[in-house]
Design a protein around this motif. Sequence first.
Motif, PDB file in Angstrom:
ATOM      1  N   LEU A  43     -13.789 -11.684 -35.826  1.00 12.34           N
ATOM      2  CA  LEU A  43     -14.586 -10.652 -36.840  1.00 12.34           C
ATOM      3  C   LEU A  43     -14.398 -11.676 -37.786  1.00 12.34           C
ATOM      4  O   LEU A  43     -13.596 -11.655 -38.640  1.00 12.34           O
ATOM      5  N   THR A  44     -15.343 -12.154 -38.379  1.00 12.17           N
ATOM      6  CA  THR A  44     -15.699 -12.961 -39.121  1.00 12.17           C
ATOM      7  C   THR A  44     -16.706 -12.181 -40.258  1.00 12.17           C
ATOM      8  O   THR A  44     -17.785 -11.986 -39.693  1.00 12.17           O
ATOM      9  N   VAL A  45     -15.710 -12.476 -41.731  1.00  9.86           N
ATOM     10  CA  VAL A  45     -16.703 -11.660 -42.518  1.00  9.86           C
ATOM     11  C   VAL A  45     -16.661 -11.780 -43.487  1.00  9.86           C
ATOM     12  O   VAL A  45     -16.288 -12.661 -44.199  1.00  9.86           O
ATOM     13  N   THR A  46     -18.672 -12.231 -44.393  1.00 11.37           N
ATOM     14  CA  THR A  46     -18.865 -13.121 -44.890  1.00 11.37           C
ATOM     15  C   THR A  46     -19.330 -12.829 -46.252  1.00 11.37           C
ATOM     16  O   THR A  46     -20.230 -11.419 -45.833  1.00 11.37           O
ATOM     17  N   SER A  47     -18.734 -12.643 -47.689  1.00 15.16           N
ATOM     18  CA  SER A  47     -19.164 -11.776 -48.795  1.00 15.16           C
ATOM     19  C   SER A  47     -19.701 -12.302 -49.935  1.00 15.16           C
ATOM     20  O   SER A  47     -18.648 -13.737 -50.360  1.00 15.16           O
ATOM     21  N   GLU A  48     -19.936 -12.068 -51.089  1.00 12.47           N
ATOM     22  CA  GLU A  48     -19.840 -12.836 -52.434  1.00 12.47           C
ATOM     23  C   GLU A  48     -18.557 -12.393 -53.299  1.00 12.47           C
ATOM     24  O   GLU A  48     -18.630 -12.971 -53.602  1.00 12.47           O
ATOM     25  N   GLN A  49     -18.007 -11.153 -52.805  1.00  7.05           N
ATOM     26  CA  GLN A  49     -17.320 -11.028 -53.244  1.00  7.05           C
ATOM     27  C   GLN A  49     -15.922 -10.383 -52.663  1.00  7.05           C
ATOM     28  O   GLN A  49     -16.380  -9.846 -51.929  1.00  7.05           O
ATOM     29  N   PRO A  50     -14.665 -10.653 -52.818  1.00  5.73           N
ATOM     30  CA  PRO A  50     -13.229 -10.268 -51.631  1.00  5.73           C
ATOM     31  C   PRO A  50     -14.090  -9.072 -51.822  1.00  5.73           C
ATOM     32  O   PRO A  50     -14.781  -8.002 -52.099  1.00  5.73           O
ATOM     33  N   VAL A  51     -13.705  -8.330 -50.207  1.00  7.30           N
ATOM     34  CA  VAL A  51     -14.828  -6.553 -49.618  1.00  7.30           C
ATOM     35  C   VAL A  51     -13.210  -5.963 -49.381  1.00  7.30           C
ATOM     36  O   VAL A  51     -11.939  -6.990 -48.466  1.00  7.30           O
ATOM     37  N   ASP A  52     -13.073  -5.141 -49.771  1.00  3.28           N
ATOM     38  CA  ASP A  52     -11.902  -3.760 -49.374  1.00  3.28           C
ATOM     39  C   ASP A  52     -11.357  -3.734 -47.755  1.00  3.28           C
ATOM     40  O   ASP A  52     -12.881  -3.015 -47.000  1.00  3.28           O
ATOM     41  N   GLU A  53      -9.974  -4.458 -47.144  1.00  2.00           N
ATOM     42  CA  GLU A  53     -10.143  -4.286 -45.957  1.00  2.00           C
ATOM     43  C   GLU A  53      -9.568  -2.853 -45.704  1.00  2.00           C
ATOM     44  O   GLU A  53     -10.819  -3.262 -44.038  1.00  2.00           O
ATOM     45  N   SER A  54      -9.470  -1.979 -46.074  1.00  2.00           N
ATOM     46  CA  SER A  54      -9.398  -1.101 -45.057  1.00  2.00           C
ATOM     47  C   SER A  54     -11.269  -0.315 -45.374  1.00  2.00           C
ATOM     48  O   SER A  54     -11.379   0.694 -43.913  1.00  2.00           O
ATOM     49  N   ALA A  55     -12.735  -0.648 -46.004  1.00  2.00           N
ATOM     50  CA  ALA A  55     -13.609   0.043 -45.162  1.00  2.00           C
ATOM     51  C   ALA A  55     -13.726  -0.718 -44.295  1.00  2.00           C
ATOM     52  O   ALA A  55     -14.571  -0.238 -43.780  1.00  2.00           O
ATOM     53  N   VAL A  56     -13.830  -2.311 -43.866  1.00  2.00           N
ATOM     54  CA  VAL A  56     -13.980  -3.460 -42.457  1.00  2.00           C
ATOM     55  C   VAL A  56     -13.228  -2.475 -41.669  1.00  2.00           C
ATOM     56  O   VAL A  56     -13.511  -2.549 -40.507  1.00  2.00           O
ATOM     57  N   ARG A  57     -12.346  -2.343 -42.263  1.00  3.76           N
ATOM     58  CA  ARG A  57     -11.046  -1.809 -40.417  1.00  3.76           C
ATOM     59  C   ARG A  57     -12.052  -0.096 -40.109  1.00  3.76           C
ATOM     60  O   ARG A  57     -11.844   0.178 -39.486  1.00  3.76           O
ATOM     61  N   ALA A  58     -12.295   0.501 -41.026  1.00  2.00           N
ATOM     62  CA  ALA A  58     -13.149   1.870 -41.187  1.00  2.00           C
ATOM     63  C   ALA A  58     -14.043   1.952 -40.582  1.00  2.00           C
ATOM     64  O   ALA A  58     -14.675   2.234 -39.898  1.00  2.00           O
ATOM     65  N   ALA A  59     -14.646   0.354 -40.924  1.00  2.00           N
ATOM     66  CA  ALA A  59     -16.200   0.201 -40.328  1.00  2.00           C
ATOM     67  C   ALA A  59     -16.176  -0.571 -38.810  1.00  2.00           C
ATOM     68  O   ALA A  59     -16.599   0.217 -37.952  1.00  2.00           O
ATOM     69  N   VAL A  60     -15.515  -0.994 -38.132  1.00  2.00           N
ATOM     70  CA  VAL A  60     -15.107  -1.189 -37.139  1.00  2.00           C
ATOM     71  C   VAL A  60     -14.333   0.308 -36.274  1.00  2.00           C
ATOM     72  O   VAL A  60     -15.162  -0.620 -35.021  1.00  2.00           O
TER      73      VAL A  60
END
Length: 70
Positions: A43-60
């Motif tokens: 899973l590769t996540v691209t963003s303008e600013q670093p995204v909170d890892e816990s938010a990505v984990r929660a979404a998954v």
Amino acid sequence: MTTTASYTVTGMTCGHCVSAVTEEVSAVPGVTDVEVDLATGGLTVTSEQPVDESAVRAAVEEAGYEVSGR
């Protein structure tokens, strides 16, 4: 400045899995692009600013899968 973060998602077995993860992670604030590799679980996540890892984990997790390691 564009940033990317890579994760490994476990439990995905089909195209529907990829769609579910893509949809949920795309909804995380700040995410501009999501790429999922079913074969590797990548899973590769691209963003303008670093995204909170816990938010990505929660979404998954919301999609019904799990981020392994990291």
